[in-house]
Motif scaffolding. Structure first.
Motif, PDB file in Angstrom:
ATOM      1  N   GLU B 139     -22.540  54.601 -69.654  1.00 30.09           N
ATOM      2  CA  GLU B 139     -21.815  54.141 -68.476  1.00 30.09           C
ATOM      3  C   GLU B 139     -22.446  52.863 -67.917  1.00 30.09           C
ATOM      4  O   GLU B 139     -21.739  51.917 -67.563  1.00 30.09           O
ATOM      5  CB  GLU B 139     -21.824  55.253 -67.424  1.00 30.09           C
ATOM      6  CG  GLU B 139     -20.986  54.915 -66.222  1.00 30.09           C
ATOM      7  CD  GLU B 139     -20.709  56.116 -65.346  1.00 30.09           C
ATOM      8  OE1 GLU B 139     -21.146  57.229 -65.680  1.00 30.09           O
ATOM      9  OE2 GLU B 139     -20.057  55.912 -64.307  1.00 30.09           O
ATOM     10  N   SER B 144     -18.855  53.956 -71.383  1.00 25.33           N
ATOM     11  CA  SER B 144     -18.445  55.344 -71.140  1.00 25.33           C
ATOM     12  C   SER B 144     -17.657  55.914 -72.321  1.00 25.33           C
ATOM     13  O   SER B 144     -16.558  56.433 -72.156  1.00 25.33           O
ATOM     14  CB  SER B 144     -17.602  55.466 -69.868  1.00 25.33           C
ATOM     15  OG  SER B 144     -18.387  55.230 -68.743  1.00 25.33           O
ATOM     16  N   ALA B 145     -18.227  55.795 -73.490  1.00 24.89           N
ATOM     17  CA  ALA B 145     -17.521  56.249 -74.688  1.00 24.89           C
ATOM     18  C   ALA B 145     -17.625  57.758 -74.879  1.00 24.89           C
ATOM     19  O   ALA B 145     -16.780  58.364 -75.529  1.00 24.89           O
ATOM     20  CB  ALA B 145     -18.088  55.540 -75.915  1.00 24.89           C
ATOM     21  N   ILE B 146     -18.679  58.361 -74.333  1.00 30.34           N
ATOM     22  CA  ILE B 146     -18.882  59.799 -74.506  1.00 30.34           C
ATOM     23  C   ILE B 146     -19.027  60.450 -73.133  1.00 30.34           C
ATOM     24  O   ILE B 146     -19.307  59.775 -72.150  1.00 30.34           O
ATOM     25  CB  ILE B 146     -20.158  60.085 -75.344  1.00 30.34           C
ATOM     26  CG1 ILE B 146     -21.325  59.249 -74.800  1.00 30.34           C
ATOM     27  CG2 ILE B 146     -19.921  59.800 -76.816  1.00 30.34           C
ATOM     28  CD1 ILE B 146     -22.665  59.568 -75.414  1.00 30.34           C
TER      29      ILE B 146
END
Ligand code: FES
Ligand code: FES
Lengths: 152, 258
Positions: B139, B144-146
């Motif tokens: 983040e 914020s991919a996961i």
């Protein structure tokens, strides 16, 4: 998603302020209209509200009110709390399972009914309790369960 | 400046600074897993717990996570009371049941005299302690991919839909920050794989050595205004180039001197 679904989705986005704070409200609206949260709808929500997709997915998997697989138009919740259990919730569930041909957590192929098992809905005095959509049925005789459901 | 007492010693600290940094700066070792300078503290692992009190509290004490506790004038801190040690032991004992294969946790537990968990080992434990360092750093980097998926004891860190994360740029920050080293990734033949997604690695124009993922470079070029050329040559070659230039300058200077 069909063109019609896209229009419905646009309607939902139009009704809610386009900001990250609307996430839960939008997901609730999608759940209500589509009876589940389609994958593309979640991606579109992420774009529309400018929320990372991972956060949309996180919220969608956190709340049990949301489902990622299609659920029936009618949600039947059978209480299996202590009181209902003693008053024959299992028999009631048996009736529903064999009548609709599905197990708890499943949905009929025609997407009409979903059975869920819940734990105590705070109405033990009228056990066994079954909730069809928003309607509470108390003291349900097991042989009437299916009829009540079909009437919904 | 504020004055606080740590294990009986009066120490000066900057107001608002977190207790854990002050404790560490003074050479006192306390375990901490989820703390990292690059991310905001969240107090998830609970290992950095210490005991605090104040003169006017009349003997009343409380336990706080030092990574999250800003220092304030007159604070009296104890980092190794029997209670605190007991708390850390319990956490480590539980963590050991949760991640029996984690060397980091094994080592920490051993330091507190625990060699085997007294709890039942979690059957499908995967060494993740749910500290969220990975999601937080992702983040911070603006991706914020996961995120955390699911809830309760089934909660896990994963990409959306358990598929290749569309927002991932292959920077490896999540894998590198993970205190228990559970996020797998590989670099093989020009390809980096993380979260099941493949990334092309940039090769150094000079020596051919792989540097960073192309998506990551593109991201830095766009967001941080770094010139593209910067990523075409690896750090090693940049250094040798610099050394060569310095050598030339020195040689020229010598010539001039002669
Ligand atoms: S047990 Fe069913 S309502 Fe309480
Ligand atoms: S380092 Fe403070 S709670 Fe983990």
């Amino acid at each position: 998603m069909t063109q019609q679904d896209v229009t419905r989705l646009q309607g939902i986005f139009g009704r809610n302020p386009r900001e990250p704070g609307s996430l839960i409200a939008v997901l609730q609206d999608i759940q209500r209209e589509f009876h589940y949260l389609p994958r593309e709808a979640l991606s579109e929500t992420a774009k529309a509200l400018e929320v990372p997709l991972s956060k949309v997915y996180s919220a969608a998997t956190f709340y049990s009110a949301f489902s990622l697989t299609p659920r029936g138009e009618n949600i039947i919740r059978v209480c299996k709390g202590t009181a209902c259990h003693i008053k024959g919730a299992d028999l009631l569930l048996d009736q529903l399972e064999s009548g609709l041909g599905i197990k708890p957590g499943e949905t009929t192929p025609d997407l009409k009914y979903t059975i869920e098992v819940v734990n105590c809905v705070g109405a033990c005095a009228m056990a066994p309790v079954m909730i069809v959509n928003a309607k509470y049925h108390g003291n349900v005789p097991c042989n009437r369960a299916l009829r009540l459901v079909k009437k919904a | 400046m504020v004055h606080i007492t740590i294990n009986g010693k009066v120490i000066k600290a900057t107001e608002g600074e977190m207790l854990l940094s002050v404790i560490r700066r003074h050479g006192i070792e306390i375990p901490a897993l989820c703390h990292h300078e690059a991310i905001e503290p969240t107090g998830n692992c609970r290992l950095c717990m210490v005991e605090i009190t104040r003169e006017e509290w009349d003997g009343w004490k409380k336990h706080v996570t030092s990574c999250l506790y800003p220092v304030e004038e007159g604070l009296i801190v104890s980092t190794h009371t029997p209670d605190v040690i007991e708390i850390r032991k319990t956490i480590l004992d539980l963590q050991l049941a949760n991640c029996p294969d984690s060397e980091v946790i094994q080592k920490m537990a051993e330091e507190y005299g625990i060699y085997k968990t007294s709890y039942e080992v979690v059957p499908e434990g995967d060494n993740c302690i749910m500290c969220y360092a990975c999601t937080r750093i992702c983040e911070v980097l603006g991706r914020s991919a996961i995120s955390a998926v699911g809830r309760g004891h089934r909660k896990e860190i994963a990409p959306p839909f358990g598929a290749e994360p569309p927002d991932c740029i292959g920077c490896l920050a999540c894998a590198q920050i993970c205190p228990t080293d559970v996020i797998p990734w590989t670099d093989r033949d020009n390809t980096r794989t993380i979260w099941d997604r493949k990334f092309e690695l940039i090769s150094c124009k000079e020596c051919g050595r792989q540097t960073i993922a192309r998506e990551f470079a593109d991201y830095l070029i766009e967001k941080r205004n770094i010139p593209r050329e910067y990523f075409e040559i690896c750090d090693n070659c940049k250094r040798s180039e610099l050394a060569r230039k310095m050598g030339e300058i020195v040689a020229r200077a010598q010539e001039v001197a002669i």
